[in-house]
Design a protein around this motif. Structure first.
Motif, PDB file in Angstrom:
ATOM      1  N   ALA A 199     -72.589 -29.972 -68.803  1.00 16.14           N
ATOM      2  CA  ALA A 199     -71.965 -28.762 -69.333  1.00 16.14           C
ATOM      3  C   ALA A 199     -71.029 -29.057 -70.504  1.00 16.14           C
ATOM      4  O   ALA A 199     -70.771 -28.185 -71.320  1.00 16.14           O
ATOM      5  N   LEU A 200     -70.547 -30.292 -70.588  1.00 18.15           N
ATOM      6  CA  LEU A 200     -69.637 -30.659 -71.681  1.00 18.15           C
ATOM      7  C   LEU A 200     -70.364 -31.022 -72.965  1.00 18.15           C
ATOM      8  O   LEU A 200     -69.807 -30.901 -74.045  1.00 18.15           O
ATOM      9  N   PHE A 201     -71.613 -31.488 -72.845  1.00 25.84           N
ATOM     10  CA  PHE A 201     -72.303 -32.050 -73.999  1.00 25.84           C
ATOM     11  C   PHE A 201     -73.574 -31.281 -74.333  1.00 25.84           C
ATOM     12  O   PHE A 201     -74.400 -31.020 -73.464  1.00 25.84           O
ATOM     13  N   ALA A 202     -73.721 -30.947 -75.597  1.00 28.99           N
ATOM     14  CA  ALA A 202     -74.923 -30.262 -76.065  1.00 28.99           C
ATOM     15  C   ALA A 202     -76.098 -31.219 -76.154  1.00 28.99           C
ATOM     16  O   ALA A 202     -77.255 -30.815 -76.037  1.00 28.99           O
ATOM     17  N   ALA A 203     -75.803 -32.510 -76.369  1.00 23.98           N
ATOM     18  CA  ALA A 203     -76.835 -33.543 -76.449  1.00 23.98           C
ATOM     19  C   ALA A 203     -76.188 -34.897 -76.178  1.00 23.98           C
ATOM     20  O   ALA A 203     -74.994 -35.084 -76.424  1.00 23.98           O
ATOM     21  N   VAL A 204     -77.003 -35.826 -75.689  1.00 25.25           N
ATOM     22  CA  VAL A 204     -76.549 -37.192 -75.423  1.00 25.25           C
ATOM     23  C   VAL A 204     -77.562 -38.146 -76.038  1.00 25.25           C
ATOM     24  O   VAL A 204     -78.768 -38.011 -75.799  1.00 25.25           O
ATOM     25  N   PHE A 205     -77.070 -39.092 -76.828  1.00 25.52           N
ATOM     26  CA  PHE A 205     -77.914 -40.113 -77.449  1.00 25.52           C
ATOM     27  C   PHE A 205     -77.502 -41.477 -76.936  1.00 25.52           C
ATOM     28  O   PHE A 205     -76.321 -41.811 -76.921  1.00 25.52           O
TER      29      PHE A 205
END
Length: 121
Positions: free
Chosen positions: A94-100
């Protein structure tokens, strides 16, 4: 002007991401840790934030949580980049729009930025 905040204590990573985004026409501001990034975010009101996970003073998860509590009404999307702790970010989706995961392709990050906030204005 579309402003992006890049938060990373690894200057080389921050430089690569910053240069790629500036080449696309975005205005980029930077901070070397989460605590400094909170001050920059309040001053610059970024349209999007890209942060590392492992940083001194405040990690990316702590930074994102604190930013959300401070900017609840105008919360920008946050992209997290991490070498070893990406799974922790995914658990807090919920905190991050995307993770790389590091290493990442810079073009993929730029593409996600465009998806989330559109082209620079």
């Amino acid at each position: 002007m579309t402003t992006i905040l890049v938060v990373d204590d690894e200057f080389l990573v921050a430089d690569v991401v910053t240069f790629a985004l500036e080449d696309e026409g975005y205005h980029v501001v930077r901070a070397g840790n989460g605590q400094k990034a909170l001050d920059v975010a309040e001053r610059e009101a970024p349209d999007l934030v890209i942060t590392d996970y492992m940083m001194p003073v405040m990690n990316g998860l702590e930074f994102a949580s604190t930013l959300r509590s401070r900017l609840a009404d105008t919360m920008p999307p946050i992209i997290l980049m991490s070498g070893a702790q990406a799974h922790l970010a995914r658990e807090n989706g919920a905190l991050f729009a995307a993770v790389f995961d590091k290493p990442f392709k810079v073009g993929d990050v730029v593409g996600m930025v465009r998806t989330l906030i559109g082209p620079p204005r």
